[in-house]
Design a protein around this motif. Structure first.
Motif, mmCIF file in Angstrom:
data_model
loop_
_atom_site.group_PDB
_atom_site.id
_atom_site.type_symbol
_atom_site.label_atom_id
_atom_site.label_comp_id
_atom_site.label_asym_id
_atom_site.label_seq_id
_atom_site.Cartn_x
_atom_site.Cartn_y
_atom_site.Cartn_z
ATOM 1 N N LEU A 25 -0.964 -4.947 -7.926
ATOM 2 C CA LEU A 25 -2.300 -4.746 -7.363
ATOM 3 C C LEU A 25 -3.041 -6.081 -7.230
ATOM 4 C CD1 LEU A 25 -3.432 -1.577 -9.371
ATOM 5 C CD2 LEU A 25 -2.858 -1.671 -6.930
ATOM 6 N N PRO A 26 -3.604 -6.344 -6.064
ATOM 7 C CA PRO A 26 -4.415 -7.560 -5.898
ATOM 8 C C PRO A 26 -5.668 -7.481 -6.779
ATOM 9 C CG PRO A 26 -4.228 -6.339 -3.827
ATOM 10 C CD PRO A 26 -3.558 -5.523 -4.862
ATOM 11 N N THR A 27 -5.865 -8.492 -7.590
ATOM 12 C CA THR A 27 -6.905 -8.426 -8.620
ATOM 13 C C THR A 27 -8.313 -8.190 -8.057
ATOM 14 O OG1 THR A 27 -5.569 -10.030 -9.816
ATOM 15 C CG2 THR A 27 -7.746 -9.562 -10.696
ATOM 16 N N LYS A 47 -7.191 5.858 5.727
ATOM 17 C CA LYS A 47 -6.771 4.758 6.594
ATOM 18 C C LYS A 47 -7.807 4.506 7.683
ATOM 19 C CE LYS A 47 -3.089 4.907 9.251
ATOM 20 N NZ LYS A 47 -1.715 5.317 9.669
ATOM 21 N N SER A 48 -8.243 5.572 8.320
ATOM 22 C CA SER A 48 -9.199 5.390 9.415
ATOM 23 C C SER A 48 -10.566 4.949 8.906
ATOM 24 C CB SER A 48 -9.320 6.673 10.245
ATOM 25 O OG SER A 48 -10.012 7.673 9.533
ATOM 26 N N LYS A 107 -8.244 -11.270 2.841
ATOM 27 C CA LYS A 107 -7.429 -10.061 2.949
ATOM 28 C C LYS A 107 -7.690 -9.346 4.265
ATOM 29 C CE LYS A 107 -6.001 -10.338 -1.387
ATOM 30 N NZ LYS A 107 -4.606 -10.476 -1.813
ATOM 31 N N THR A 108 -6.644 -8.864 4.890
ATOM 32 C CA THR A 108 -6.827 -8.073 6.104
ATOM 33 C C THR A 108 -7.299 -6.681 5.720
ATOM 34 O OG1 THR A 108 -4.624 -7.111 6.117
ATOM 35 C CG2 THR A 108 -4.879 -9.278 7.144
ATOM 36 N N ALA A 118 -6.925 -1.432 2.771
ATOM 37 C CA ALA A 118 -6.689 0.008 2.879
ATOM 38 C C ALA A 118 -5.495 0.429 2.034
ATOM 39 C CB ALA A 118 -6.475 0.399 4.334
ATOM 40 N N SER A 119 -4.426 -0.351 2.089
ATOM 41 C CA SER A 119 -3.238 0.100 1.364
ATOM 42 C C SER A 119 -3.407 -0.042 -0.144
ATOM 43 C CB SER A 119 -1.976 -0.611 1.868
ATOM 44 O OG SER A 119 -1.977 -1.949 1.458
#
Lengths: 207, 207
Positions: A144-146, B85-86, B170-171, B176-177
């Motif tokens: 997980l990104p912190t 997601k949306s 971050k994109t 979202a993910s």
DNA sequence: CAAAACAGACCAACTAGTCGGTCTATAATA
DNA sequence: TATTATAGACCGACTAGTTGGTCTGTTTTG
């Protein structure tokens, strides 16, 4: 502390949380307090200072709680547990402060805004550190990104201001334990989760 | 659609999201647009109507997306996946709308407020239903209180408006993910989670 | 030429903040 | 003790500035 000063804060808290900072005039406040412009400006430099006082009361409180949580426990996930518990429990103490804090922070005058932002950033930093240290110990999933993770957690809890009512169907502790349930299942590694469940049973952590 | 009308909306979107609704005057807007009061009031009944238009554009969009998600999939957890997601992806389309939507909704005039509230409630209701149906199918843990859970999910995602920047590290799809990862691990039953992981590998669900 | 689009001077309402003054209570003084 | 001095708390009429919105034109367009 002056009695009138407290009354002004209480009243404006209620009015601000209902109608917003710009939906309430200084006259509205003094009328509700049965005082006067003079009374108001004797205790506050400006309407903006009043807004600042409200912000600072709340953020200082939770920041202090966070530091206590860090001291009380040495394991990051227990620190996190304690931070979340206190951050949710504050709603029964400072509900209106929190509404104003989250709704009107954009309207703080710059001189006050920097002071609040510093404390707000401090809080975020503590949370992020706790999560990072949890990851280093392999208690929190390393994939997980912190930063995003800490903002997820914060968002979930902070959003409470949008809907929580003291006299609603759920107590604040029920809400807190649901949050913690979801977050811990979402963040923890399998091993850490098992350990956490065990420590819950053994009442090492009381709710 | 008139060109000036669009320009007014674009401009006010930027100004509102920076300084807040009350931090921007109609004169500010028309100056930035190089137009006039006449131009503005030819296209909008009032400053309040402009705020309403901004709100409605966003909420109508995500509400529509939610309904499409419900139709496209028949299994609640896949519907939830698509909704999340949306709801996050909208940030790359309507970032400023969302900031204004979450920041200034208290300042909507009552006639507009009821219209927005209806759609907002519709969205919440859809989310709650999806989670409840997921629980009935034993895909989502039954021990979680439905309402708090749906507000948790909503809060986590909606809080994004507080910190997301298009040019950040971050994109929006990474964000979202991460959200979906945390939420699905937090909400799903073991069996459902395993199935979900399998369907991810088999590319049944594309990100 | 008619109707829509736009310009910009103007207005009425509102609002944060000010300022001279009062009232009360306590302290200093005689 | 009686009187005066001083300070803080509070009052409320007033002001200067701002803001959303209007109204009377003028220009553009189909």
């Amino acid at each position: 502390m002056s009695e009138l000063r407290e009354k002004i804060i209480e009243t404006s808290l209620q009015l601000f949380s209902e109608r917003g900072f710009h939906g309430v005039t200084v006259n509205d406040i003094v009328e509700h307090c049965k005082t006067s412009k003079g009374g108001f400006y004797h205790h506050f430099k400006s309407k903006d200072e009043l807004l600042y006082v409200i912000h600072d009361t709340f953020i200082s409180y939770v920041l202090n709680e966070a530091n206590r949580a860090k001291k009380r426990y040495d394991r990051p996930i227990f620190q996190l547990h304690e931070m979340l518990k206190s951050l949710v429990r504050v709603y029964d103490l400072y509900n209106e402060h929190i509404v104003v804090f989250n709704q009107e922070n954009k309207y703080l005058k710059q001189e006050y805004e920097v002071l609040i932002k510093r404390k707000r950033d401090d809080y975020k930093e503590i949370l992020k550190e706790v999560i990072q240290e949890g990851q280093e110990l392999n208690d929190i999933r390393k994939e997980l990104p912190t930063t995003i993770t800490s903002m997820s957690v914060l968002g979930m809890v902070n959003w409470t201001y949008q809907w929580y009512k003291k006299d609603g169907p759920k107590t604040i502790d029920q809400i807190a334990s649901t949050y913690i349930d979801i977050i811990f299942k979402g963040l923890l590694t399998e091993e850490a989760l098992e350990e956490y469940e065990r420590s819950k049973l053994s009442k090492e952590l009381v709710f």
